[in-house]
Design a protein around this motif. Structure first.
Motif, PDB file in Angstrom:
ATOM      1  N   LYS A   9       0.855  -1.200   0.000  1.00 52.58           N
ATOM      2  CA  LYS A   9       0.000   0.000   0.000  1.00 52.58           C
ATOM      3  C   LYS A   9       0.883   1.239   0.000  1.00 52.58           C
ATOM      4  O   LYS A   9       1.700   1.438   0.895  1.00 52.58           O
ATOM      5  CB  LYS A   9      -0.908  -0.001   1.247  1.00 52.58           C
ATOM      6  N   SER A  11       0.887   5.529  -0.469  1.00 50.43           N
ATOM      7  CA  SER A  11       0.059   6.732  -0.498  1.00 50.43           C
ATOM      8  C   SER A  11       0.373   7.507  -1.771  1.00 50.43           C
ATOM      9  O   SER A  11       1.473   7.403  -2.334  1.00 50.43           O
ATOM     10  CB  SER A  11       0.339   7.611   0.721  1.00 50.43           C
ATOM     11  N   THR A 139      -8.568   4.429   0.160  1.00 54.10           N
ATOM     12  CA  THR A 139      -7.695   3.433  -0.477  1.00 54.10           C
ATOM     13  C   THR A 139      -7.097   2.481   0.563  1.00 54.10           C
ATOM     14  O   THR A 139      -6.631   1.406   0.201  1.00 54.10           O
ATOM     15  CB  THR A 139      -6.574   4.112  -1.284  1.00 54.10           C
ATOM     16  N   ASP A 140      -7.096   2.856   1.840  1.00 53.98           N
ATOM     17  CA  ASP A 140      -6.728   1.895   2.891  1.00 53.98           C
ATOM     18  C   ASP A 140      -7.715   0.729   2.885  1.00 53.98           C
ATOM     19  O   ASP A 140      -7.328  -0.442   2.961  1.00 53.98           O
ATOM     20  CB  ASP A 140      -6.742   2.556   4.274  1.00 53.98           C
ATOM     21  N   ALA A 143      -7.063  -1.409  -0.052  1.00 58.62           N
ATOM     22  CA  ALA A 143      -5.875  -2.240   0.122  1.00 58.62           C
ATOM     23  C   ALA A 143      -6.189  -3.501   0.927  1.00 58.62           C
ATOM     24  O   ALA A 143      -5.790  -4.606   0.559  1.00 58.62           O
ATOM     25  CB  ALA A 143      -4.773  -1.441   0.816  1.00 58.62           C
ATOM     26  N   ILE A 155      -0.072  -7.135   4.581  1.00 58.99           N
ATOM     27  CA  ILE A 155      -0.168  -5.809   3.971  1.00 58.99           C
ATOM     28  C   ILE A 155       1.080  -5.033   4.373  1.00 58.99           C
ATOM     29  O   ILE A 155       1.395  -4.904   5.566  1.00 58.99           O
ATOM     30  CB  ILE A 155      -1.419  -5.049   4.444  1.00 58.99           C
ATOM     31  N   LYS A 157       2.515  -1.488   4.441  1.00 60.50           N
ATOM     32  CA  LYS A 157       2.124  -0.071   4.303  1.00 60.50           C
ATOM     33  C   LYS A 157       3.390   0.774   4.257  1.00 60.50           C
ATOM     34  O   LYS A 157       4.020   1.028   5.293  1.00 60.50           O
ATOM     35  CB  LYS A 157       1.210   0.340   5.456  1.00 60.50           C
ATOM     36  N   THR A 159       5.418   4.013   4.072  1.00 63.58           N
ATOM     37  CA  THR A 159       5.225   5.417   4.432  1.00 63.58           C
ATOM     38  C   THR A 159       6.585   6.120   4.466  1.00 63.58           C
ATOM     39  O   THR A 159       7.608   5.534   4.126  1.00 63.58           O
ATOM     40  CB  THR A 159       4.563   5.555   5.816  1.00 63.58           C
ATOM     41  N   MET A 194      -4.422   2.915  10.010  1.00 62.55           N
ATOM     42  CA  MET A 194      -5.308   3.046   8.848  1.00 62.55           C
ATOM     43  C   MET A 194      -6.619   3.609   9.357  1.00 62.55           C
ATOM     44  O   MET A 194      -6.823   3.725  10.567  1.00 62.55           O
ATOM     45  CB  MET A 194      -5.568   1.673   8.206  1.00 62.55           C
ATOM     46  N   SER A 202      -9.107  -5.687   8.483  1.00 58.06           N
ATOM     47  CA  SER A 202      -7.850  -6.427   8.571  1.00 58.06           C
ATOM     48  C   SER A 202      -7.818  -7.290   9.832  1.00 58.06           C
ATOM     49  O   SER A 202      -7.418  -8.455   9.804  1.00 58.06           O
ATOM     50  CB  SER A 202      -6.670  -5.453   8.576  1.00 58.06           C
ATOM     51  N   ILE A 209      -0.368  -6.351   9.366  1.00 55.59           N
ATOM     52  CA  ILE A 209       0.041  -5.119   8.685  1.00 55.59           C
ATOM     53  C   ILE A 209       1.447  -4.771   9.152  1.00 55.59           C
ATOM     54  O   ILE A 209       1.735  -4.813  10.348  1.00 55.59           O
ATOM     55  CB  ILE A 209      -0.906  -3.954   9.033  1.00 55.59           C
ATOM     56  N   VAL A 211       4.035  -1.593   8.961  1.00 54.46           N
ATOM     57  CA  VAL A 211       4.245  -0.192   8.600  1.00 54.46           C
ATOM     58  C   VAL A 211       5.750   0.061   8.585  1.00 54.46           C
ATOM     59  O   VAL A 211       6.438  -0.194   9.583  1.00 54.46           O
ATOM     60  CB  VAL A 211       3.556   0.752   9.601  1.00 54.46           C
TER      61      VAL A 211
END
Length: 235
Positions: A9, A11, A139-140, A143, A155, A157, A159, A194, A202, A209, A211
């Motif tokens: 995912k 941004s 869009t989160d 995803a 997932i 993410k 960033t 998210m 999720s 997830i 990050v």
């Protein structure tokens, strides 16, 4: 590799690089190289990308625009980003497919789960544009939904921050980073990972997830290899 199939995912703002808006070709090229590293090792990659570098439906609604109209504009922005990312990936000799939740047959395939799975098994990177195809969903949420549908292992993410902190590390120098945290603890502490709809989906599907800082070269490879970078959210 620890993970065989991942949903990355990104941004829309991630594509801006150091610009104020739009798309930075150099940042796209860097991402393409990182993605090529892991696909070369057999990792199946799907990508959902936001559209905030071009347009946000929520921001439009705050200035008097109809929210549904604004969200549809945001969906089109994600398709533009998807096309840009597809071009960068193909410049790096990565086979790709762009699928969208809204029909734009001239530039992308419609999202069909079985086709997406077939592309992934053939080693193609699949980019999902158009969000969920519905207003009021971020869009989160797209995803997490796509990750569940393609049976992704995790997932990722990506960033500009290297994980989840007790507070915003760009504003609070005393913020402390979590290496691992549970879904329940994130909710109890009121941490922002998210939006609530995506996060709950999720959690209900037991989909972890991670990050992490996508802008640091080599981090994507480290994550899929199982190195303990970023923050992992699981049960």
């Amino acid at each position: 590799m620890k993970y065989k199939r991942v949903l990355l995912k990104l941004s829309g703002e991630a594509l801006m690089g150091d610009r104020q808006y739009g798309i930075d070709p150099e940042r796209l090229s860097e991402y393409a190289k990182d993605i090529k590293e892991i696909t070369a090792l057999g990792v199946e990659v799907a990508i959902v990308i936001g559209g905030g570098n071009i347009f946000r439906g929520v921001a439009g609604a705050m200035h008097g625009m109809d929210r549904v109209q604004g969200d549809h504009m945001g969906m089109l922005a994600t398709v533009i980003n998807g096309l840009a990312l597809q071009n960068a990936l193909e410049d790096a000799d990565i086979k790709t497919r762009l699928q969208t939740a809204i029909k734009i047959n001239e530039v992308a395939e419609p999202f069909i789960r079985r086709k997406a799975l077939s592309h992934l098994k053939k080693g193609r990177v699949v980019i999902f544009g158009g969000g969920t195809g519905n207003p009021y969903f971020t869009t989160d949420s797209a995803a997490v939904l796509r990750a569940i549908e393609i049976e992704a292992d995790v997932i990722l993410k990506g960033t500009r921050v290297d994980g989840i902190y007790t507070a915003d590390p760009e504003k609070d120098l005393n913020a402390v980073k979590f290496d691992h945290i549970t879904f329940d603890d994130v909710l109890r502490k009121g941490l922002k990972v998210m939006d609530t709809t995506a996060f709950t989906l999720s959690q209900e599907n037991k989909l972890p997830i991670i990050v992490f800082d996508m802008n640091k070269k080599g981090n994507l490879l480290k994550v899929v290899s199982g190195e303990n970078i970023g923050t992992t959210v699981n049960l």
